[in-house]
Design a protein around this motif. Structure first.
Motif, mmCIF file in Angstrom:
data_model
loop_
_atom_site.group_PDB
_atom_site.id
_atom_site.type_symbol
_atom_site.label_atom_id
_atom_site.label_comp_id
_atom_site.label_asym_id
_atom_site.label_seq_id
_atom_site.Cartn_x
_atom_site.Cartn_y
_atom_site.Cartn_z
ATOM 1 N N VAL A 65 -16.942 2.737 -3.064
ATOM 2 C CA VAL A 65 -15.993 1.572 -2.329
ATOM 3 C C VAL A 65 -17.050 1.046 -1.305
ATOM 4 N N VAL A 66 -17.239 -0.193 -1.311
ATOM 5 C CA VAL A 66 -18.043 -0.962 -0.176
ATOM 6 C C VAL A 66 -16.853 -2.149 0.367
ATOM 7 N N ARG A 67 -16.876 -2.105 1.677
ATOM 8 C CA ARG A 67 -15.849 -3.112 2.332
ATOM 9 C C ARG A 67 -14.492 -2.927 1.466
ATOM 10 N N SER A 68 -14.121 -4.118 0.604
ATOM 11 C CA SER A 68 -12.703 -3.914 0.013
ATOM 12 C C SER A 68 -13.056 -4.146 -1.387
ATOM 13 N N ALA A 69 -14.115 -3.526 -2.217
ATOM 14 C CA ALA A 69 -14.242 -3.684 -3.386
ATOM 15 C C ALA A 69 -14.546 -1.932 -3.979
ATOM 16 N N LEU A 70 -14.030 -1.986 -5.342
ATOM 17 C CA LEU A 70 -14.695 -0.716 -5.994
ATOM 18 C C LEU A 70 -16.084 -1.100 -6.864
ATOM 19 N N LEU A 113 -14.641 -4.773 -8.530
ATOM 20 C CA LEU A 113 -13.077 -4.913 -8.318
ATOM 21 C C LEU A 113 -12.810 -5.112 -7.042
ATOM 22 N N SER A 114 -12.830 -6.427 -6.599
ATOM 23 C CA SER A 114 -12.509 -6.768 -5.095
ATOM 24 C C SER A 114 -10.835 -6.697 -4.879
ATOM 25 N N SER A 115 -10.404 -5.814 -4.012
ATOM 26 C CA SER A 115 -9.189 -5.755 -3.772
ATOM 27 C C SER A 115 -8.804 -4.486 -2.458
ATOM 28 N N ILE A 116 -8.127 -5.209 -1.474
ATOM 29 C CA ILE A 116 -7.738 -4.443 -0.340
ATOM 30 C C ILE A 116 -6.802 -3.531 -0.881
ATOM 31 N N PRO A 117 -5.766 -3.793 -1.664
ATOM 32 C CA PRO A 117 -4.637 -2.776 -2.218
ATOM 33 C C PRO A 117 -5.177 -1.765 -3.036
ATOM 34 N N LEU A 118 -6.348 -2.283 -3.952
ATOM 35 C CA LEU A 118 -6.790 -1.006 -4.671
ATOM 36 C C LEU A 118 -7.530 -0.021 -4.034
ATOM 37 N N CYS A 119 -8.335 -0.677 -2.989
ATOM 38 C CA CYS A 119 -9.173 0.318 -2.055
ATOM 39 C C CYS A 119 -8.225 1.387 -1.074
ATOM 40 N N ARG A 120 -7.296 0.690 -0.879
ATOM 41 C CA ARG A 120 -6.108 1.628 -0.093
ATOM 42 C C ARG A 120 -5.549 2.603 -0.868
ATOM 43 N N SER A 121 -5.221 2.384 -2.185
ATOM 44 C CA SER A 121 -4.637 3.395 -3.056
ATOM 45 C C SER A 121 -5.821 4.295 -3.224
ATOM 46 N N LEU A 122 -6.939 4.061 -3.451
ATOM 47 C CA LEU A 122 -8.116 5.095 -3.727
ATOM 48 C C LEU A 122 -8.415 5.890 -2.693
ATOM 49 N N ALA A 123 -8.208 5.140 -1.396
ATOM 50 C CA ALA A 123 -8.398 6.166 -0.274
ATOM 51 C C ALA A 123 -7.281 6.913 0.041
ATOM 52 N N ARG A 124 -6.174 6.825 -0.647
ATOM 53 C CA ARG A 124 -5.199 7.901 -0.529
ATOM 54 C C ARG A 124 -5.599 9.104 -1.489
ATOM 55 N N TRP A 125 -6.343 8.949 -2.444
ATOM 56 C CA TRP A 125 -6.880 9.821 -3.043
ATOM 57 C C TRP A 125 -8.122 10.339 -2.739
#
Length: 184
Positions: free
Chosen positions: A37-42, A84-96
């Motif tokens: 994860v870099v900035r807001s991208a996977l 894949l650039s997405s703040i929501p995706l990165c937030r979901s991944l951060a929860r895991w």
């Protein structure tokens, strides 16, 4: 960027919001091993020979993004990358637990017990290997940080799988190895 702004690709940015099927657990394990994860991208970069994994992930997350291919003939290196650039995706991944610079901080996420096997398969495909030890037995090996592998070992022991975790030998001792004797 095009003449009218950045190109926007679509994909299921809520894919990891809820871990409720084998596919999501598998990809979470794979990303825990090989994602960044870099900035807001996977970002997932793999050897060119493993491009099929990126194609399967694209299918499951319904991504339109192209897989980019890179080659450095002087170093005999060819790889492919999906971003894949997405703040929501990165937030979901951060929860895991998948966050920037996760290598030394990630822990095994609270994967539902029914999905632990799928998570483990993804993790193995990213950071695992099988080798012949002493010419007589096959062993399974997974690399990671000590805390992550201790968590993983506890999950395996709970399922009746004996394993051991030890520091990796060599210059970089911050990585450890979980080993399972598979066959004797």
């Amino acid at each position: 960027m095009g003449t009218h702004g950045p190109i926007r690709y679509q994909f299921d940015s809520s894919f990891f919001d809820v871990l409720d099927c084998d596919e999501k657990a598998y990809w979470l394990g794979f990303i825990a091993a090989d994602g960044t994860v870099v900035r807001s991208a996977l970002c997932i970069s793999l050897a060119e020979k493993d491009v099929i994994l990126l194609k399967l992930f694209k299918r499951d997350i319904r991504a339109e993004q192209p897989i980019k291919h890179y080659s450095y003939p002087a170093k005999n290196v060819a790889f492919c990358r999906l971003v894949l650039s997405s703040i929501p995706l990165c937030r979901s991944l951060a929860r895991w637990g998948v966050v920037p610079n996760k290598t030394f901080s990630i822990r095994v996420p609270p994967v539902p017990p029914a999905l632990f096997g799928a998570f483990l398969r993804g993790l193995f495909d990213g950071d695992g290997s099988v080798y012949l030890s002493g010419g007589t037995r096959f062993c399974v090996r997974i690399n990671g940080n000590q805390s992550f592998l201790d968590d993983l070992a506890a999950g395996l022991v709970d399922r009746g799988i004996l394993c051991r975790v030890r520091p990796e030998y060599g210059k970089k001792k911050r990585i450890s190895v979980l080993t399972i004797d598979a066959l004797k």
